[in-house]
Write a protein that holds these residues in place. Structure first.
Motif, short mmCIF file in Angstrom:
data_model
loop_
_atom_site.label_atom_id
_atom_site.label_comp_id
_atom_site.label_asym_id
_atom_site.label_seq_id
_atom_site.Cartn_x
_atom_site.Cartn_y
_atom_site.Cartn_z
N MET A 52 -27.41 16.70 2.26
CA MET A 52 -26.09 16.08 2.15
C MET A 52 -26.06 14.76 2.94
O MET A 52 -25.50 13.76 2.48
N ARG A 53 -26.67 14.79 4.13
CA ARG A 53 -26.72 13.55 4.93
C ARG A 53 -27.51 12.48 4.20
O ARG A 53 -27.10 11.32 4.14
N ALA A 54 -28.63 12.90 3.60
CA ALA A 54 -29.45 11.92 2.87
C ALA A 54 -28.66 11.35 1.71
O ALA A 54 -28.70 10.14 1.45
N LEU A 55 -27.91 12.22 1.01
CA LEU A 55 -27.15 11.73 -0.14
C LEU A 55 -26.06 10.77 0.31
O LEU A 55 -25.83 9.74 -0.33
N ALA A 56 -25.38 11.12 1.42
CA ALA A 56 -24.33 10.23 1.91
C ALA A 56 -24.92 8.86 2.22
O ALA A 56 -24.34 7.82 1.89
N GLN A 57 -26.11 8.85 2.81
CA GLN A 57 -26.75 7.58 3.14
C GLN A 57 -27.11 6.81 1.87
O GLN A 57 -26.84 5.61 1.75
N LEU A 58 -27.71 7.52 0.89
CA LEU A 58 -28.13 6.83 -0.33
C LEU A 58 -26.94 6.26 -1.07
O LEU A 58 -26.98 5.13 -1.56
N ILE A 59 -25.83 7.04 -1.13
CA ILE A 59 -24.66 6.56 -1.87
C ILE A 59 -24.05 5.37 -1.14
O ILE A 59 -23.65 4.39 -1.75
N SER A 60 -24.00 5.44 0.22
CA SER A 60 -23.41 4.33 0.97
C SER A 60 -24.18 3.04 0.75
O SER A 60 -23.59 1.98 0.68
N TYR A 61 -25.51 3.12 0.67
CA TYR A 61 -26.29 1.89 0.62
C TYR A 61 -26.59 1.42 -0.79
O TYR A 61 -27.11 0.33 -0.97
N GLU A 62 -26.27 2.28 -1.79
CA GLU A 62 -26.44 1.83 -3.17
C GLU A 62 -25.52 0.64 -3.45
O GLU A 62 -25.89 -0.29 -4.15
N LEU A 63 -24.33 0.70 -2.87
CA LEU A 63 -23.32 -0.34 -3.11
C LEU A 63 -23.79 -1.71 -2.65
O LEU A 63 -23.84 -2.64 -3.46
N PRO A 64 -24.15 -1.90 -1.35
CA PRO A 64 -24.65 -3.22 -0.96
C PRO A 64 -25.91 -3.63 -1.70
O PRO A 64 -26.10 -4.82 -2.00
N LEU A 65 -26.76 -2.64 -2.05
CA LEU A 65 -27.99 -2.97 -2.76
C LEU A 65 -27.67 -3.62 -4.11
O LEU A 65 -28.21 -4.68 -4.45
N ILE A 66 -26.76 -2.98 -4.86
CA ILE A 66 -26.45 -3.52 -6.18
C ILE A 66 -25.65 -4.81 -6.05
O ILE A 66 -25.90 -5.79 -6.76
N LEU A 67 -24.70 -4.83 -5.09
CA LEU A 67 -23.87 -6.03 -4.93
C LEU A 67 -24.70 -7.24 -4.50
O LEU A 67 -24.40 -8.37 -4.88
N SER A 68 -25.76 -7.00 -3.72
CA SER A 68 -26.55 -8.15 -3.25
C SER A 68 -27.33 -8.79 -4.39
O SER A 68 -27.75 -9.94 -4.28
N VAL A 69 -27.53 -8.05 -5.47
CA VAL A 69 -28.31 -8.57 -6.59
C VAL A 69 -27.42 -9.30 -7.59
O VAL A 69 -27.89 -10.17 -8.33
N VAL A 70 -26.13 -8.95 -7.61
CA VAL A 70 -25.23 -9.49 -8.63
C VAL A 70 -25.14 -11.03 -8.60
O VAL A 70 -25.12 -11.64 -9.66
N PRO A 71 -25.11 -11.70 -7.41
CA PRO A 71 -25.06 -13.17 -7.43
C PRO A 71 -26.22 -13.78 -8.23
O PRO A 71 -26.03 -14.78 -8.93
N VAL A 72 -27.40 -13.17 -8.13
CA VAL A 72 -28.55 -13.69 -8.88
C VAL A 72 -28.27 -13.60 -10.38
O VAL A 72 -28.53 -14.53 -11.14
N VAL A 73 -27.70 -12.46 -10.79
CA VAL A 73 -27.37 -12.28 -12.20
C VAL A 73 -26.35 -13.33 -12.63
O VAL A 73 -26.45 -13.91 -13.71
N LEU A 74 -25.38 -13.59 -11.74
CA LEU A 74 -24.36 -14.60 -12.04
C LEU A 74 -24.99 -15.97 -12.24
O LEU A 74 -24.69 -16.68 -13.20
N VAL A 75 -25.89 -16.35 -11.34
CA VAL A 75 -26.43 -17.70 -11.38
C VAL A 75 -27.42 -17.87 -12.53
O VAL A 75 -27.38 -18.85 -13.26
N VAL A 76 -28.31 -16.88 -12.70
CA VAL A 76 -29.30 -17.00 -13.77
C VAL A 76 -28.69 -16.68 -15.12
O VAL A 76 -29.10 -17.22 -16.15
N GLY A 77 -27.71 -15.79 -15.13
CA GLY A 77 -27.03 -15.48 -16.38
C GLY A 77 -27.77 -14.49 -17.26
O GLY A 77 -27.63 -14.53 -18.48
#
Lengths: 168, 408, 103
Positions: free
Chosen positions: B177-202
């Motif tokens: 459960m602790r591992a899942l809480a950690q993975l779910i918490s960090y999935e968000l910044p991981l995906i959000l950090s990639v989105v600007p690249v998608v925005l710029v490259v299109g």
């Protein structure tokens, strides 16, 4: 066609097994398998983006919420005998589902459906999809965003323990 | 010449495929791709473990493994006395893991207990399918490759749950459960950090993102995303989130081997444990590969005069660099507490990643600013991330005084 | 039988499995999952008609499924929160025992 039949068989087998088993965790995991099968169907139909969204949302997110809910509401052994009341419900449920299924099957097999595009699968690129979402369907996108935010807040408010004496 | 080196793997593959009858060729084509990925990254995994143990040893003022040489084989007329700097250690480890007893707890859910390590290795390998390893080397060209990568990554969470539940051990379950809480918490910044690249490259296609980073300013500054303000901020967020997603120190609390027994892996032994270990490294390698592709220019050479080196070698060099960095971090930083971990994600990384998204949008809107406006573009973009970073950092550390070490 | 008909049969069979599960199980979580499965079966139809319909390039079916997935995720979150709240107050999640408003 053969690929579709295999996907359909596996998905339906996983879903039926999920509702027949008594172990809740196994049921939930089998249902995740069924959701993955549905994603495989989307891939087969050429809807890549939707398939990955299905995996991301169902296999990644909804499954976790379901499993956490199962663990939070677990109560002792799951091998209690089936009561008469539940048995009656089950039989009635199966009869209803069978009736609905018969009706749907009759309607599908009886109606003339003309197939327009066969092969290859129509390609709607991710970019086109994004432009559609941001252009003609922007209002719907906004509403879905608001809905998701409200649902998130609502879920937190409902599930949160408000007072210490309420805690289990 | 370099063009020829570039396509050598493709020529070799086509040559092998042509040996088979026409009906089987598509199958052989894919099987060869799979076999190459498994071999290359299997070997890469093996030598990553040696590199990690040796480097950690050096960081801690000891030698690390240096004893494993070649065994004495009676079929060979001679015996190699040299220890080969301990480079055969992973093979000795593999033999050890295979010959160990596989203990399955009596009360365990046998099916899930068995499925968990199998699933986690399978899912962690899925991500490699869409990474562009070279100019012409990409296993599967997908329009939505980035989404596929993250979708494949989320499936490993299920395997962790299976491991925790299937062990029928309350500490395993709690740790899962602790591992899942950690993975779910960090999935968000991981995906959000990639989105600007998608925005710029299109585009969501990884090969196009890698190709978009080609070219040099003034002949030596490569157009990698990490050399832009938003790309740099995104890369740092990505690095932190990737560390947490792959359970690496300083975010290795789920299995914290020096405090907990091994978290959700408590009831695993022998080769099943080795499979989890392998999946962790595969996940780390795949995420590093994604980071290289998105921020570090993918297979592009850093300087124009170095382009004679084939692109896939550049990819592997950058990948190895990322892994070395992760090992360095592991040897340097201390493990976080669980509340610090979740606070870092939700109060710091997610807001910064969201602000960085605005930054990416600004960059995407101003591609035609030149001359003095170019400096303004860089200034505004840098300000958009640096100012919130300073404010957030001050606020979050405001009520905590710097730590004093009395006995160190 | 055309592939479209096969898709529709697949989705209606899945719908019936979900319906049977939702009606016959007494664990509230499984009932919710049955409803979720029925929603998915409906999504299958959208994709099938998008694939074999006259205007696949419009992508309307795809967009509808995307929105349906988002709404289903919201539904699952709220539904499971409700189940947890019920469990906290009644110590059970059997459907038959949440009947204090029954006339």
């Amino acid at each position: 066609m053969i690929a579709l039949a295999i996907i359909a068989l596996l998905t339906i087998a996983a879903a039926s097994a999920a509702f027949l088993l008594r172990n809740l965790i196994h049921s939930a995991l089998l249902l995740v398998g069924a959701w993955a099968g549905i994603a495989a169907f989307y891939l087969w139909a050429g809807a890549e983006f939707v398939a990955f969204a299905q995996v991301l949302v169902y296999v990644g997110a909804v499954s976790m919420v379901v499993l956490f809910a199962v663990l939070l509401t677990r109560q002792g052994a799951t091998t209690a005998p089936v009561e008469y009341d539940s048995l009656k419900r089950a039989v009635l449920g199966f009869i209803t589902a069978g009736g609905v299924g018969g009706l749907l099957f009759g309607a599908i097999l009886g109606s003339p459906l003309d197939v327009h595009t066969a092969n290859p699968a129509p390609a709607v690129s991710v970019k086109e999809l994004g432009l559609l979402l941001m252009g003609p369907h922007a209002a719907a996108l906004l509403i879905v965003g608001v809905l998701l935010t409200v649902a998130l807040l609502g879920a937190v408010v409902i599930a949160a323990v408000d007072k210490p004496e309420d805690a289990p | 010449m370099s063009d020829f080196l570039e396509v050598i793997p493709l020529i070799a593959r086509d040559w092998i495929v042509d040996l088979f009858p026409a009906q089987l060729q598509w199958l052989v084509h894919h099987l060869i791709t799979i076999a190459v990925i498994l071999t290359v990254f299997g070997t890469f995994f093996a030598f990553t473990t040696v590199a990690e143990r040796k480097l950690l040893g050096r960081l801690q003022n000891r030698l690390g493994p240096n004893r494993a040489g070649l065994p004495k084989l009676s079929i060979l007329p001679f015996h190699l006395k040299h220890k080969l700097w301990g480079l055969t250690q992973p093979f000795a480890d593999a033999v050890k893991a295979l010959t160990k007893e596989d203990v399955v707890p009596d009360a365990a859910d046998k099916v899930l207990h068995f499925l968990a390590p199998v699933c986690i290795v399978a899912f962690s390998l899925l991500g490699f399918a869409v990474l562009p390893f070279g100019r012409a080397l990409i296993p599967v060209e997908l329009d939505a490759a980035l989404l596929y990568f993250f979708a494949a990554g989320t499936a490993t969470e299920l395997a962790i749950f299976m491991a925790g539940w299937g062990s029928r051990n309350k500490y395993s379950l709690l740790a899962a459960m602790r591992a899942l809480a950690q993975l779910i918490s960090y999935e968000l910044p991981l995906i959000l950090s990639v989105v600007p690249v998608v925005l710029v490259v299109g585009t969501l296609s990884l090969s196009e993102i890698a190709a978009a980073q080609g070219g040099w300013t003034l002949g030596f500054l490569p157009h990698w995303h990490v050399f832009t303000p938003w790309g740099f901020a995104g890369f740092i967020i990505f690095l932190i989130a990737a560390l947490a997603e792959s359970n690496r120190s300083p975010f290795d609390l789920p299995e914290a081997e020096s405090e907990l027994i091994a978290g959700h892996l408590t009831e695993y032994s022998g080769f099943k444990y080795a499979l989890f270990f392998m999946a962790e490294y595969f996940g780390l390698t795949a995420l590093s590969g994604l980071g290289v592709t998105i921020f570090l220019g993918g297979w592009q050479a850093p300087f124009a005069f170095l382009e004679f080196i084939p692109s896939y070698l550049w990819f592997m060099i950058k990948l190895a660099g990322m892994i070395m960095f992760f090992i360095w971090v592991r040897g340097t930083l201390l493990r976080l507490r669980i509340d610090q971990l979740t606070r870092l994600s939700w109060q710091f990384l997610v807001p910064l990643a969201l602000i960085n998204l605005v930054n990416g949008a600004f960059w995407a809107l101003t591609p035609d600013w030149t001359g003095a406006m170019l400096a303004a573009r860089w200034g505004v973009s840098a300000a958009i991330v640096v100012i919130p970073f300073l404010i957030l950092g001050r606020r979050l550390s405001g009520d905590r005084t710097p730590r004093t070490y009395r006995y160190a | 039988m055309s592939p479209l008909q096969l898709c529709l049969l697949f989705s209606s069979l899945l719908f019936c499995v979900g319906l049977a599960g939702a009606l016959s199980r007494s664990n509230t979580i499984l009932v919710l999952l049955g409803i979720e499965l029925m929603l998915n079966a409906a999504n299958l139809n959208f994709i099938a008609f998008w694939r074999y319909g006259p205007h696949p390039e419009a992508g309307t079916g795809l967009l509808f499924v995307l929105f349906a997935i988002a709404v289903a995720a919201a539904e699952a979150a709220v539904g499971l929160a409700l189940i947890i709240a019920i469990h906290r107050h009644r110590k059970t999640i059997r459907l038959q025992e949440a009947n204090s408003l029954k006339g």
